[in-house]
Design a protein around this motif. Structure first.
Motif, PDB file in Angstrom:
ATOM      1  N   TRP A 138     101.586 124.771  63.020  1.00  0.00           N
ATOM      2  CA  TRP A 138     100.711 123.806  62.363  1.00  0.00           C
ATOM      3  C   TRP A 138     100.660 122.522  63.172  1.00  0.00           C
ATOM      4  O   TRP A 138     101.671 122.066  63.692  1.00  0.00           O
ATOM      5  CB  TRP A 138     101.229 123.496  60.962  1.00  0.00           C
ATOM      6  CG  TRP A 138     100.993 124.585  59.976  1.00  0.00           C
ATOM      7  CD1 TRP A 138     101.907 125.510  59.544  1.00  0.00           C
ATOM      8  CD2 TRP A 138      99.777 124.873  59.284  1.00  0.00           C
ATOM      9  NE1 TRP A 138     101.337 126.353  58.636  1.00  0.00           N
ATOM     10  CE2 TRP A 138     100.025 125.983  58.459  1.00  0.00           C
ATOM     11  CE3 TRP A 138      98.512 124.296  59.285  1.00  0.00           C
ATOM     12  CZ2 TRP A 138      99.046 126.535  57.627  1.00  0.00           C
ATOM     13  CZ3 TRP A 138      97.534 124.845  58.466  1.00  0.00           C
ATOM     14  CH2 TRP A 138      97.809 125.944  57.648  1.00  0.00           C
ATOM     15  N   HIS A 155      95.547 119.389  58.408  1.00  0.00           N
ATOM     16  CA  HIS A 155      96.536 120.213  59.096  1.00  0.00           C
ATOM     17  C   HIS A 155      95.822 121.504  59.481  1.00  0.00           C
ATOM     18  O   HIS A 155      95.028 122.036  58.710  1.00  0.00           O
ATOM     19  CB  HIS A 155      97.714 120.506  58.168  1.00  0.00           C
ATOM     20  CG  HIS A 155      98.330 119.266  57.604  1.00  0.00           C
ATOM     21  ND1 HIS A 155      99.229 118.495  58.297  1.00  0.00           N
ATOM     22  CD2 HIS A 155      98.143 118.641  56.422  1.00  0.00           C
ATOM     23  CE1 HIS A 155      99.583 117.464  57.566  1.00  0.00           C
ATOM     24  NE2 HIS A 155      98.934 117.523  56.417  1.00  0.00           N
ATOM     25  N   HIS A 212     101.967 123.728  56.203  1.00  0.00           N
ATOM     26  CA  HIS A 212     102.479 122.798  57.217  1.00  0.00           C
ATOM     27  C   HIS A 212     103.832 122.191  56.852  1.00  0.00           C
ATOM     28  O   HIS A 212     104.501 121.642  57.706  1.00  0.00           O
ATOM     29  CB  HIS A 212     101.462 121.683  57.470  1.00  0.00           C
ATOM     30  CG  HIS A 212     101.223 120.815  56.278  1.00  0.00           C
ATOM     31  ND1 HIS A 212     100.432 121.214  55.225  1.00  0.00           N
ATOM     32  CD2 HIS A 212     101.684 119.594  55.968  1.00  0.00           C
ATOM     33  CE1 HIS A 212     100.410 120.264  54.319  1.00  0.00           C
ATOM     34  NE2 HIS A 212     101.159 119.268  54.733  1.00  0.00           N
TER      35      HIS A 212
END
Length: 135
Positions: free
Chosen positions: A120, A87, A46
């Motif tokens: 993400w 995430h 992410h």
């Protein structure tokens, strides 16, 4: 699921599974990998780091499902809150469930299905439970 504030537990998968997750319960299908693994997207974590590790379903599991369970957490109250911030990159459906100590079933508390944007995203879930629980 973690306490907030200075006692917060962080999990980045860089060296192993998080202490919050069952090491023995990483079912076949889950792999700890990074963007350089050659498996396919995502090609970074992410933070756009190609060498950082994350958990993902193996290519053989794309049409199946796999479960990842936490350890047992203590009940929440005014002093002990539980927040899970994670995430995720969805190419199917991702569900978060809660199983209380006295219950045999897992209650779905959050879900997202594949979206058009392949990127993400981040979510935070606050859990309140008067008894021990797993996520």
């Amino acid at each position: 699921c973690f306490n907030s504030g200075p006692s917060c537990d962080l999990c980045d998968f860089e060296t192993n599974l998080c202490k919050a997750l069952h090491e023995f319960n990483l079912q076949a299908g889950w792999v700890r990998r990074n963007g350089q693994s050659g498996i396919g997207p995502p090609y970074s974590d992410h933070n756009a780091n190609e060498s950082a590790y994350f958990l993902s379903l193996s290519p053989e599991m794309k049409s199946s499902s796999a479960t990842l369970r936490t350890n047992i957490f203590l009940p929440t109250d005014e002093e002990r809150i539980c927040q899970i911030r994670f995430h995720y990159w969805v190419s199917g459906t991702l569900m978060v469930g809660l199983q209380k100590d006295s219950e045999d079933t897992v209650k779905n508390i959050w879900q997202v299905s594949r979206e058009q944007q392949r990127q993400w995203k981040t979510n935070t879930i606050t859990i309140n439970s008067t008894e021990k629980f797993e996520v």
